[in-house]
Write an enzyme that holds these catalytic residues in place. Structure first.
Site: not given
Ligand code: NDP
Ligand code: BG6
Length: 515
Positions: A64, A173, A203, A207, A241, A265, A365
């Site tokens: 956008r 996803k 993804h 891997k 992460e 995942h 996270k």
């Protein structure tokens, strides 16, 4: 003689099979976003570097925001400099960049899609040949539906149907935000595209180490005798992460750790770890086994005290020695948000192989470090020949697959410390990808974009697979939505999650690993 049907299989073949894809235009929706900058542009660049893009390759970035072509191109160069596994080679980028364009438009604006079609038709006219269009939907899931519908209405979805240049679509996803929306999306997709044109991406399946899981499990005989309730005490899957939410508040606030990471995942890692051996390596046989496994997972117990789930948000803390803000202080985040940045689940699988073996999943996270691993903890040996004491430092045998970083696998054993006295100590046997094969393997997105270009769906998710996973996760999200912020735990950035998540394991006398 090699079996030719198998040697065509993506698990067994190298990337060179992709040379010779038809002229292709990749159109990325959500192009101003984080995924495009961090993964998609670097992946396309590295494919160009390896000479794996079709000779006639075009890129159209769509979102956008209004961004002139030259600004978009210099943003692409920045993202290669920052995120590519290889340094920028001016010649390689030039050949991609001169055929890369930016188009702004709304995802629900049919006219913008008609413009896009005209742009692709013009490319074909100038080239004098048909091109295949690969549409990459890299937006938050809330706009997947209007994009898919407009691909249908504008005729973009049905270009060159039945030919090798037929349009294809990659859908990111999470596929929807719950079971119902996933069903709606599957329904829209089946009206607009034929299933062979559709690539639901996760993804993690691209891997190297995740693909290697199948090889480790089924090309070796050492693991299979142990791979069951008789020998396995528990399984822990961690996807941690150190990154925070960054600039992705627009997407993340609608998602949270469970929809963002667990539903896809970690459930994929779980399926590949726990499924039965497939009858062959063809896409459908593998997906059939994954779906069977997902359907055998018992509904989660939801509730504050002995429930199977824990959620939390990161508070402020230290990452790499730097002070970082808590989730509620991040830009674009509602200070009253009840979006979780950490999620832990305890799962039971009701089948002959796994009955009674807890599977623990966690993802967060801003955790202690970036690490993804699958750890199979075995039961202790019977008898008390060596019972834990000052002399005998013993640990449960554990087979751990390190998905990232430091890819490889480790077996934790107990060994005698050299000396006249019998003392023991846990030791590790390592296999490291980088030591054995060297580093710099292709990124997951390189592999997956190539597979989609040639129409190979093995490493993508089937519609019923994503629904089976939502069937487990949706009641959990509904429950959390219904209780607002009640029971939302907190953890310091840089830590290993909230104390409450230890409860899930203490109840079975287990403990989270510190990977
Ligand atoms: P972003 O939050 O960066 O959003 C991508 C783009 O979508 C934005 O630049 C914006 O473009 C548009 N957008 C954002 N919010 C909205 C909204 N509420 N409504 C409509 N459009 C919106 O997300 P990511 O790029 O991080 O992720 C995109 C998809 O990729 C998600 O489905 C995510 O799960 C998946 N993914 C992301 C990964 C990552 O590392 N970032 C890795 C793997 C998958 P504009 O406003 O210009 O239209
Ligand atoms: C994406 C999530 O699917 O995976 C992101 O949307 C997350 O939130 C990313 O950061 C992690 O991917 P990787 O490959 O870095 O583990």
């Amino acid at each position: 003689m090699p079996d030719t049907s198998e040697s065509r299989h993506p698990f067994l073949e190298g990337l060179s099979k992709h040379r010779g894809s038809p002229p292709t235009v990749i159109v990325v929706f959500g192009a101003s976003g984080d995924l495009t900058a961090r993964k998609l542009i670097p992946a396309i660049y590295n494919l160009g570097y390896d000479n794996l893009l079709p000779a006639d390759f075009y890129l159209v970035e769509f979102s956008r925001k209004s961004i002139p072509d030259d600004v978009f191109r210099s943003m692409a160069v920045d993202s290669i400099n920052q995120f590519s596994r290889r340094e920028l080679d001016g010649g390689v980028w030039q050949s991609i960049g001169e055929r890369a364009f930016y188009q702004s438009g709304g995802y629900d604006d049919l006219e913008a899609f008609n413009q896009l079609r005209k742009r692709i038709e013009k490319i074909e006219k100038d080239l004098g040949r048909p091109v295949q269009s690969l549409f990459y939907i890299s937006t938050p899931p809330s706009v997947f539906k209007p994009i898919l519908e407009n691909l249908g209405k504008s005729g973009l979805a049905s270009r060159h149907l039945g030919e090798k240049e037929a349009s294809k679509v990659i859908v990111e996803k999470p596929f929807g935000r719950d079971l119902e929306s996933a069903r709606v999306l599957n329904d829209v997709i089946s009206r607009v595209f034929q299933e062979k044109q559709v690539f639901r991406i996760d993804h993690y399946l691209g891997k190297e180490t995740v693909q290697d899981l199948l090889v480790q499990r089924f090309a070796n005989s050492i693991f299979e005798p142990l791979w069951n309730r008789r020998y396995v005490e528990c399984v822990q899957i961690t996807v941690a992460e150190d990154l925070g939410v960054g600039s992705r508040g627009g997407y993340y606030e609608q998602s949270g750790a469970t929809r963002d990471m667990i539903q896809n995942h970690t459930m994929q890692l779980l399926s590949l770890t726990a499924m039965e051996p497939p009858v062959s390596l063809d896409p459908e046989s593998i997906r059939d086994e994954k779906v069977k496994l997902l359907k055998a997972i018992q509904p989660l117990k939801l509730g504050p005290e002995d429930g199977d789930v824990v959620r939390a948000q990161y508070g402020e803390g230290l990452i790499g020695g730097e002070r970082v803000p808590g989730y509620l202080q991040e830009e674009g985040i509602d200070p009253e948000s009840n979006t979780e940045t950490y999620s832990a689940l305890r799962l039971s699988i009701n089948n002959w192989r796994w009955e009674g073996v807890p599977f623990y999943l966690r993802s967060g996270k801003r955790m202690g470090r970036r690490v993804s691993e699958i750890a199979i903890q075995l039961k202790c040996p019977p008898g008390n020949l060596f019972s834990a004491s000052e002399k005998f430092d013993l640990a449960a045998n554990t087979i751990a697959f390190q998905i990232q970083p430091d890819e490889g696998s480790t077996v934790l054993l107990n060994a005698k410390i050299p000396g006249l006295e019998t003392r023991t100590q846990p030791v590790k046997m390592h296999f490291r990808y980088s030591t054995t094969f060297g580093s710099n393997t292709p990124e997951a997105y390189e592999r997956l974009i190539l597979d989609a270009m040639i129409g190979d769906s093995t490493l993508f998710i089937r519609g019923d697979e994503t629904e089976a996973s939502w069937n487990l996760i949706s009641p959990l999200n509904d429950y959390w939505d219904s209780i607002g912020r009640r029971g939302m735990e907190s953890y310091a950035s840089g830590s290993w999650g909230p104390l409450e998540s230890e409860r899930l394991l203490w109840q079975n006398r287990h403990q989270w690993r510190r990977p």
